[in-house]
Design a protein around this motif. Structure first.
Motif, PDB file in Angstrom:
ATOM      1  N   TRP A 143      -8.917  22.867 -14.752  1.00 61.13           N
ATOM      2  CA  TRP A 143      -8.475  21.721 -13.968  1.00 61.13           C
ATOM      3  C   TRP A 143      -7.114  22.010 -13.351  1.00 61.13           C
ATOM      4  N   ILE A 144      -6.842  21.393 -12.219  1.00 58.53           N
ATOM      5  CA  ILE A 144      -5.593  21.606 -11.489  1.00 58.53           C
ATOM      6  C   ILE A 144      -4.736  20.349 -11.607  1.00 58.53           C
ATOM      7  N   ALA A 172       3.988  22.040 -19.958  1.00 58.52           N
ATOM      8  CA  ALA A 172       2.714  22.532 -19.427  1.00 58.52           C
ATOM      9  C   ALA A 172       2.300  23.812 -20.139  1.00 58.52           C
ATOM     10  N   ARG A 173       3.248  24.707 -20.356  1.00 58.89           N
ATOM     11  CA  ARG A 173       2.948  25.930 -21.096  1.00 58.89           C
ATOM     12  C   ARG A 173       2.452  25.581 -22.500  1.00 58.89           C
ATOM     13  N   VAL A 233      -8.140  21.949 -20.142  1.00 59.29           N
ATOM     14  CA  VAL A 233      -8.368  20.592 -20.643  1.00 59.29           C
ATOM     15  C   VAL A 233      -8.473  19.610 -19.482  1.00 59.29           C
ATOM     16  N   ALA A 234      -9.376  18.635 -19.618  1.00 62.51           N
ATOM     17  CA  ALA A 234      -9.624  17.685 -18.528  1.00 62.51           C
ATOM     18  C   ALA A 234      -8.591  16.580 -18.468  1.00 62.51           C
ATOM     19  N   ASN A 235      -7.858  16.373 -19.532  1.00 59.51           N
ATOM     20  CA  ASN A 235      -6.841  15.325 -19.555  1.00 59.51           C
ATOM     21  C   ASN A 235      -5.564  15.894 -20.154  1.00 59.51           C
ATOM     22  N   ARG A 241      -3.923  15.014 -12.486  1.00 55.53           N
ATOM     23  CA  ARG A 241      -5.048  15.887 -12.180  1.00 55.53           C
ATOM     24  C   ARG A 241      -5.459  15.717 -10.724  1.00 55.53           C
ATOM     25  N   ILE A 242      -5.552  16.833  -9.989  1.00 57.12           N
ATOM     26  CA  ILE A 242      -5.852  16.747  -8.556  1.00 57.12           C
ATOM     27  C   ILE A 242      -7.096  17.527  -8.147  1.00 57.12           C
ATOM     28  N   GLY A 243      -7.692  18.290  -9.039  1.00 61.05           N
ATOM     29  CA  GLY A 243      -8.873  19.053  -8.656  1.00 61.05           C
ATOM     30  C   GLY A 243      -9.279  20.027  -9.729  1.00 61.05           C
TER      31      GLY A 243
END
Length: 268
Positions: A143-144, A172-173, A233-235, A241-243
């Motif tokens: 996910w982006i 984020a890391r 991860v999706a969340n 989340r943009i894409g």
């Protein structure tokens, strides 16, 4: 004329140790991150509209942001100033000092010289707790995410005191980011660099636009210094989340339509 990005790829052939916007070298106590960037009056900023202190701040933040994009923290700062005679350098160094204090990276050296126009070059050394996040680690299915809305700098023409997302990069890391880059040239261009390095395509579903900005500002405007990263991860609580990354490297879309080229690029 040669575009900046094409020239960089040619230089990678000549100098194969070139890294991302920040380089990673092995130090005695682990990875050392190195970044250098210049701010040129009349190219990056109009001194009739912004102050010298703001220019100094931006020169530091542009480099700290490159360290943040690897999940790292800045340690030390070198500053080189080339300036016409009569430039009020104390005002310039006010902004440099404020940024150095804000990001806990003391100025430890540099150089001063005369020049026909003002050029401020900063170099930052940083560290990371573990393995740095490169541009090249994204995988199909990741996910982006982006750490905040985009386009504010382009909409205003200049952000006086942009912020480098150091804490967000570290988080984020820690959350498992597989690839990361900062938005200095525009989302379309910088996400494109990440996709190129990782060998993936992407499908964007939503791009958060800053108040007062347009979608074009968000896609093509630089100097936002938000971080774009990928994660399996999706969340992820760190970003919006943009894409999603996809397998076909040439497929790059927004809402199902091809994403047009956009972003800032120097020409040589």
């Amino acid at each position: 004329m040669t575009g900046e990005f094409a020239l960089i790829e040619r230089l990678r052939v000549r100098f194969p140790d070139i890294g991302d916007d920040a380089a990673v070298v092995e130090g005695p106590e682990g990875p050392l991150l190195l970044a250098a960037d210049s701010v040129v009056a009349g190219v990056h900023a109009d001194l009739s509209k912004i102050g010298l202190a703001d220019l100094g701040w931006n020169a530091v933040v542009a480099n700290v942001s490159d360290i943040a994009a690897m999940g790292g923290r800045p340690l030390h700062l070198l500053v080189t100033v080339a300036a016409p005679s009569g430039t009020e350098l104390d005002r310039l160094f006010d902004g440099i000092e404020e940024a150095a204090h804000a990001y806990l990276c003391p100025v430890v050296g540099g150089d001063l010289t005369n020049a026909d126009c003002l050029v401020v070059t900063a170099a930052v050394a940083g560290t990371v707790d573990g393995v740095p996040v490169l541009r090249s680690g994204a995988k199909p299915g990741d996910w982006i995410y982006v750490t905040g809305p985009l386009g504010a700098a382009a909409a205003s023409g200049w952000t006086r005191r942009p912020l480098a997302r150091v804490a967000e990069g570290v988080d984020a890391r820690g959350a498992g980011a597989t690839a990361m880059i900062d938005v200095s040239d525009g989302l379309a261009a910088d996400l494109g660099h990440l996709a190129d390095a990782s060998g993936v395509g992407f499908a964007l579903a939503d791009v958060p636009v800053a108040p007062g900005a347009t979608l074009d500002d968000a896609l093509g405007g630089g100097e936002d210094f938000e971080l774009v990263f990928t994660a399996p991860v999706a969340n992820c609580a760190v970003g919006l989340r943009i894409g999603r990354c996809i397998e076909a490297p040439t497929e790059r879309t927004l809402d199902g339509h091809p994403l047009p080229p956009a972003g800032w690029e120097h020409q040589f």
